[in-house]
Structure formats: C-alpha cells, structure tokens
Write an enzyme that holds these catalytic residues in place. Structure first.
Site, PDB file in Angstrom:
ATOM      1  N   GLY A 189      13.236   2.088  -1.102  1.00 18.64           N
ATOM      2  CA  GLY A 189      13.941   1.769   0.134  1.00 18.64           C
ATOM      3  C   GLY A 189      12.994   1.828   1.307  1.00 18.64           C
ATOM      4  O   GLY A 189      12.411   2.865   1.588  1.00 18.64           O
ATOM      5  N   SER A 190      12.785   0.732   2.008  1.00 20.53           N
ATOM      6  CA  SER A 190      11.729   0.684   2.997  1.00 20.53           C
ATOM      7  C   SER A 190      11.829  -0.572   3.858  1.00 20.53           C
ATOM      8  O   SER A 190      12.877  -1.195   3.939  1.00 20.53           O
ATOM      9  CB  SER A 190      10.375   0.750   2.292  1.00 20.53           C
TER      10      SER A 190
END
Length: 232
Positions: A189-190
């Site tokens: 997640g980024s």
C-alpha cells in the site's frame, strides 16, 4: 486447448518478489490448521490474497514518446504544480506532479512512465504516514528516479505508506528504459509521484482509476490544455 487458453488468461503470474511471502502464508496456514482445523481455511484465504497482491500482469503500453503513462495501478490522488524533492536535483521551480495512490488490493508492480535513460536514483528514509496525504511526499520514506527523456528530465518517486515498509527498485543509473518497463515494487500500500517538465498537459483527473503501463496520464506538445472531467 481453448479451455486451457482461457485458464491462462485468467491466472495472473505472481512476481518473484512475492514467492517467499506466499510460501510463508501457506506454511502458516498448515500450522494453524494443525492446531485448529478452521484456521487453515482462514490462512488459505490470506495466502490467496497474498498471491493476488503480488500479481504481475502483462500490460499493453502505448509506444509514443509524447505520452506519459501511469507508473502504478490505483487512484489519481493529486494533479498539481509542486516543487520536486531536492534529492532529485530537478531544480526549485514547480513541476506538474501527478500522484497515484495504491491500496492493498491494487497491483504494486511499478512501471516507467516514459522511454529514456536513468540519470539518478535517490533513496531517502522517512516516516510511514498514510500515503494518500499530501504531506507524505515530503515526510515519508521514498525512492526517487530521474529519467532523461525526449522532453527533458522527469522524476518518478516511490513513496512508502502506512502499511508499506519496503520499497524495491529494479533499475540503476545509466540504464535505458522503455515506457511501461518494470522499475520496482512497494509492499504493502503506497503511492507513486510523477514530476513532469514544462509542456506536459495532464490527461487524468483526481479520483480517476489508473492502470500501470496503460493509462495515459499526461501528453506533451498538445495545444488542447488540461482535460476537464465531471462525475456522473
């Protein structure tokens, strides 16, 4: 044969960086199942999610040096003029920044937005704030690439997020790149920021879904200006 082709089209390969994690999840599932059988099925579901997270599908990338392509799957979270990070050495003047936020269900293989040559790779330690926040560009751990293209140098920044704790970069200075070529991966997640020089017009809007290696996010040399979008 047609059935086998259909199966191959549905099953997306897992990136090699995900093999240890998928194996670890599966082994944990076996151990939990030995302790309490229903836990095996919960672990198996998590194993399948892990394989899904590390999927690495093929993409059809437009081969046009006047186009900038999305480097990541996810939601366009920002389209604005921003001064690029100092470590990229792209100057102190604002550049068009297009940000794509990846949640834990998006494909996390990152791709080059344009054809060119890498002139700089700069890693910087930092915090792990929610990558969707604007201040994450300055405060979060990140890895930046500078790519020399037909239209000048562009910046591509991999930004760690609230859950992401590991940025992987597959490329090195002086390497040539094709648009859509794999450049890295972030767990879990980024966000990706793309900094584009003067002459680039955005072709996406905030809130729009982007597909790495396929969605055109900006165009050079067009007199049309920015694209106007509305929600319907």
């Amino acid at each position: 044969m047609s059935l086998m082709n259909s199966v191959r089209n549905v099953i997306v390969p897992v990136h090699k960086e995900g093999y240890p994690f998928v194996a670890g999840f599966f082994v944990a599932s076996l151990v939990l199942g030995w302790i309490f059988k229903p836990l095996f099925w919960i672990g198996l579901i998590l194993t399948l999610w892990c394989a899904y997270f590390f999927r690495d599908p093929e993409r059809m990338t437009p081969q046009d040096d006047d186009l900038a392509i999305s480097p990541a799957d996810g939601k366009v979270s920002s389209v604005q003029m921003v001064v690029p990070p100092a470590e990229l050495n792209l100057g102190s003047q604002p550049m068009l920044r297009i940000s794509v936020f990846m949640n834990v269900f998006d494909c996390h293989v990152n791709r080059s937005p344009m054809r060119g040559r890498i002139t700089n790779v700069a890693y910087r330690q930092g915090s792990f704030l929610n990558a969707e926040l604007d201040k994450a560009s300055e405060q979060n751990e990140r890895n930046g690439l500078v790519i020399e293209t037909k239209h000048g140098e562009i910046g591509v920044v991999q930004i760690a997020g609230l859950v992401a704790r590991r940025i992987l970069c597959f490329v090195h200075p002086n390497e040539p790149l094709d648009a859509g070529e794999r450049i890295g991966l972030i767990r879990f997640g980024s966000r990706l920021d793309v900094f584009l020089p003067e002459g680039a017009s955005p072709r996406v809007a905030v809130g729009q879904r982007a597909i790495a290696g396929e969605t055109v996010i900006a165009e050079f040399g067009s007199a049309k200006g920015a694209t106007i979008s509305r929600r319907s």
